[in-house]
Enzyme design. Structure first.
Site, mmCIF file in Angstrom:
data_model
loop_
_atom_site.group_PDB
_atom_site.id
_atom_site.type_symbol
_atom_site.label_atom_id
_atom_site.label_comp_id
_atom_site.label_asym_id
_atom_site.label_seq_id
_atom_site.Cartn_x
_atom_site.Cartn_y
_atom_site.Cartn_z
ATOM 1 N N HIS A 156 -11.785 -4.774 9.230
ATOM 2 C CA HIS A 156 -10.421 -4.285 9.479
ATOM 3 C C HIS A 156 -9.442 -4.769 8.404
ATOM 4 O O HIS A 156 -8.241 -4.852 8.655
ATOM 5 C CB HIS A 156 -9.916 -4.721 10.858
ATOM 6 C CG HIS A 156 -10.844 -4.401 11.979
ATOM 7 N ND1 HIS A 156 -10.906 -3.155 12.571
ATOM 8 C CD2 HIS A 156 -11.782 -5.163 12.609
ATOM 9 C CE1 HIS A 156 -11.830 -3.163 13.530
ATOM 10 N NE2 HIS A 156 -12.376 -4.365 13.558
ATOM 11 N N SER A 277 2.503 0.267 -18.212
ATOM 12 C CA SER A 277 3.628 1.057 -17.723
ATOM 13 C C SER A 277 4.566 1.380 -18.878
ATOM 14 O O SER A 277 4.760 0.570 -19.786
ATOM 15 C CB SER A 277 4.388 0.272 -16.643
ATOM 16 O OG SER A 277 5.646 0.863 -16.385
ATOM 17 N N LYS A 283 3.174 -4.794 -16.474
ATOM 18 C CA LYS A 283 2.172 -4.134 -15.638
ATOM 19 C C LYS A 283 0.814 -3.998 -16.340
ATOM 20 O O LYS A 283 0.742 -3.765 -17.538
ATOM 21 C CB LYS A 283 2.653 -2.734 -15.235
ATOM 22 C CG LYS A 283 3.860 -2.702 -14.337
ATOM 23 C CD LYS A 283 3.546 -3.183 -12.924
ATOM 24 C CE LYS A 283 2.587 -2.270 -12.204
ATOM 25 N NZ LYS A 283 3.124 -0.908 -12.018
ATOM 26 N N GLU A 290 -8.582 3.810 -9.802
ATOM 27 C CA GLU A 290 -7.640 4.667 -9.070
ATOM 28 C C GLU A 290 -7.978 6.136 -9.274
ATOM 29 O O GLU A 290 -7.961 6.930 -8.321
ATOM 30 C CB GLU A 290 -6.212 4.383 -9.529
ATOM 31 C CG GLU A 290 -5.652 3.066 -9.031
ATOM 32 C CD GLU A 290 -4.249 2.793 -9.542
ATOM 33 O OE1 GLU A 290 -3.642 1.838 -9.052
ATOM 34 O OE2 GLU A 290 -3.777 3.524 -10.439
#
Length: 471
Positions: A156, A277, A283, A290
Site C-alpha cells: 500500500h 528544467s 532540477k 516517466e
C-alpha cells in the site's frame, strides 16, 4: 505500371481513394521481408517446373538488386503502387523487364503480406528476448552489488517489512523471465508459413509449400488456406505480450521515479538518462522512466485497436486488416526504445545504501518480528498482534522507534519480553529470519541470483540459435 488488378475497371482510381487506401507509407517497413519471401517463392517455382530456370535466375538476380537498393536507402516508393508488394514488383520489372511479372505466379497479396508479417515479427520477438536478457543482466549486477543493502519493503506504499534491495530487484528479474517465456512460446505460432494459401483457397499451380517453409526456416505451414490469410492471432498475441511487458517496465519506472525523489533518495539515475528544467536549474528529471510509464498506454491501445478491428470480420481477407500493421510497428518501436534504454540505465544507477538503512531504522517495519517473538513464547498470535499494535502506538505517541524502547517499557506491554528482543529487532536479523525458499534472507537471495544466472545463460543459447534461424 498499370494496376495489377486494373483489367476489370473502366476508370482510374480516384486520387483521394488511392491515397486513403494505400499502405506504402507504413508497410515499407516490410521491404526486406517481402524480398526474402519472394526469393524463396521464385526458387520453389523453379524447383516445381512452374517457371523455367532462366526466368528464375533472372528474377532472383533482380530481387537481389532491389534488396541492395532497400538496404542503401535508394528505393523510391510510390503511393500509386499502393503497397510494399506492388512497389517491389514494379522495381523488379524496371530491373529485369516483363519477366519480373512472373514472380506473382501461384500467390496472392493476401498470403504474401501474411508471410511478410510472420517473417518480420519472428525476428523482432527474438531481438526482444535478447534485450530483456540484457536488462536481467543489469538487474542481477545491481542485486549482487547490494546483497548487504537493506531497504524498507512496502505494501500500500506504506513501509511493511525490511528486505534486501537485491531481493526487490530480483522480483523484476522474475517478471521479465515470464515475459521472455511468453515471447519464446509465441515464436512457435509466429513461425508458421501462410504462403501458398493464395487469396483464400490455395492455387491451381503445383507448388510445394513445405519447400518454401524449409527455405525460410519455418517450422510448418498453415493447415487451412482460409485461416492462413485471415489469421492475425500471432500479432494479437505479440501485442498482448508486449502490453504485459510494458506494464512490468512501467511498474519499475514508477519505483525509479519514486526512489530518485528527494523524499526517498534511495537511488540516483545517471545524468545520461535524465534531463533538466528550462526554468529551474536545480532540477534533474527522471524523464526516461516517466516516458516509458507514459508510453505503456499506447501499447495497450494498439492491442485494443487490433482486437476491435478483428472482432467482426468474416473470412477470409478484408481491407480492414490493413489496420493490423501500424499498431504492430508502433509497439515494436516503443518496446525497442524502452528496452534499449533500460538496461544501461539500471546498470549505471547509483544506490544510496546509507539512506536506505536510515529509512529502515526510522520505521516500524520490524514490528511483525516482535509478534513472532511473542508467539514463539506461547502467546497466541492474535494476542501478540494486539500487544505490538499497542506498543507501536506508544512509540508514535512518544516520538520513539521500537529499538529506542527500554526493556521496562517493553515489559509494560508483555512480561514475555527479555533482552533478546533487541537482537530480534535488528534489521539484519529481521531479514535473515525469513530463510525460506523465495524469501529475503541473504542465503536465499544468493541462491536466487545463482538460479537466475543459470536461466539467463540457457536463455542466451536459445536467443543465439533463433537469431540465426530468423535471419
Amino acid at each position: 505500371m498499370s494496376k495489377l488488378w486494373g483489367g476489370r475497371f473502366t476508370k482510374q482510381t480516384n486520387r483521394l481513394v488511392e491515397e486513403y487506401t494505400a499502405s506504402i507509407g507504413f508497410d515499407k517497413a516490410l521491404a526486406e521481408e517481402d524480398v526474402q519471401g519472394s526469393l524463396a517463392h521464385v526458387t520453389m517455382l523453379g524447383k516445381c517446373g512452374i517457371l523455367p530456370e532462366e526466368d528464375v535466375e533472372k528474377i532472383k538476380e533482380g530481387l537481389h538488386q532491389v534488396l541492395l537498393k532497400i538496404r542503401r536507402g535508394e528505393m523510391e516508393y510510390s503511393v500509386s503502387d499502393e503497397d510494399i508488394h506492388m512497389n517491389i514488383e514494379k522495381q523488379l520489372i524496371d530491373e529485369v523487364g516483363p519477366v519480373g511479372g512472373k514472380l506473382h505466379t501461384g500467390r496472392s497479396r493476401n498470403d504474401q503480406v501474411a508471410t511478410d508479417m510472420h517473417l518480420y515479427l519472428r525476428k523482432r520477438v527474438v531481438e526482444f528476448v535478447g534485450l530483456l536478457q540484457e536488462l536481467q543482466e543489469a538487474l542481477l549486477g545491481q542485486a549482487k552489488a547490494n546483497l548487504d543493502t537493506i531497504v524498507p519493503g512496502y505494501t500500500h506504499l506504506q513501509r511493511a517489512q525490511p528486505i534486501l534491495f537485491a531481493h526487490h530487484l530480483l522480483a523484476y528479474v522474475s517478471m521479465f523471465q515470464r515475459d521472455i517465456e511468453r515471447l519464446q512460446d509465441s515464436y512457435k505460432r509466429i513461425n508458421v508459413l501462410p504462403l501458398g494459401a493464395g487469396a483464400l483457397a490455395g492455387t491451381t499451380f503445383p507448388i510445394d509449400r513445405h519447400f518454401v517453409a524449409e527455405q525460410l526456416h519455418f517450422d510448418g505451414v498453415y493447415e487451412n488456406s482460409l485461416d492462413a490469410v485471415s489469421d492475425r492471432d500471432f500479432i494479437v498475441e505479440f501485442l498482448a505480450n508486449a502490453s504485459i511487458l510494458m506494464m512490468h517496465l512501467s511498474r519499475l519506472s514508477e519505483e525509479l521515479v519514486l526512489w530518485s525523489s528527494t523524499e526517498f533518495r534511495f537511488i540516483e539515475l545517471d545524468d545520461a538518462f535524465c534531463t533538466g528544467s528550462s526554468i529551474m536549474p536545480q532540477k534533474k528529471n527522471p524523464d526516461v522512466p516517466e516516458l516509458v510509464r507514459g508510453k505503456t498506454g499506447r501499447v495497450y491501445g494498439n492491442l485494443m485497436g487490433l482486437l476491435t478491428v478483428l472482432k467482426s470480420l468474416p473470412l477470409a481477407y478484408n481491407k480492414d486488416m490493413q489496420e493490423d500493421k501500424e499498431g504492430m510497428f508502433d509497439t515494436v518501436a516503443t518496446l525497442q526504445g524502452a528496452l534499449q534504454l533500460f538496461a544501461p540505465m539500471i546498470a549505471t544507477m547509483k544506490v544510496n545504501k546509507e539512506r536506505m538503512r536510515e529509512a529502515v531504522n526510522q520505521d516500524f517495519s520490524n514490528a511483525t518480528d516482535i509478534a513472532d517473538f511473542l508467539a514463539s513464547k506461547g502467546l497466541p498470535f492474535r494476542q501478540a498482534h494486539e500487544v505490538i499494535g499497542k506498543t507501536v502506538l506508544y512509540c508514535i505517541q512518544n516520538g520513539k522507534y521500537l529499538l529506542d524502547l527500554t526493556l521496562d517499557e517493553f515489559k509494560q506491554f508483555s512480561p514475555l519480553f527479555d533482552e533478546t528482543i533487541y537482537d530480534v529487532l535488528q534489521p539484519e536479523t529481521v531479514v535473515n529470519a525469513r530463510n525460506v525458499y523465495g524469501g529475503t534472507a541473504t542465503a536465499q537471495v544468493t541462491a536466487a541470483i545463482e538460479r537466475a544466472e543459470s536461466k539467463l545463460e540457457a536463455g542466451r543459447q536459445w536467443t543465439q540459435e533463433y537469431l540465426e534461424k530468423s535471419k
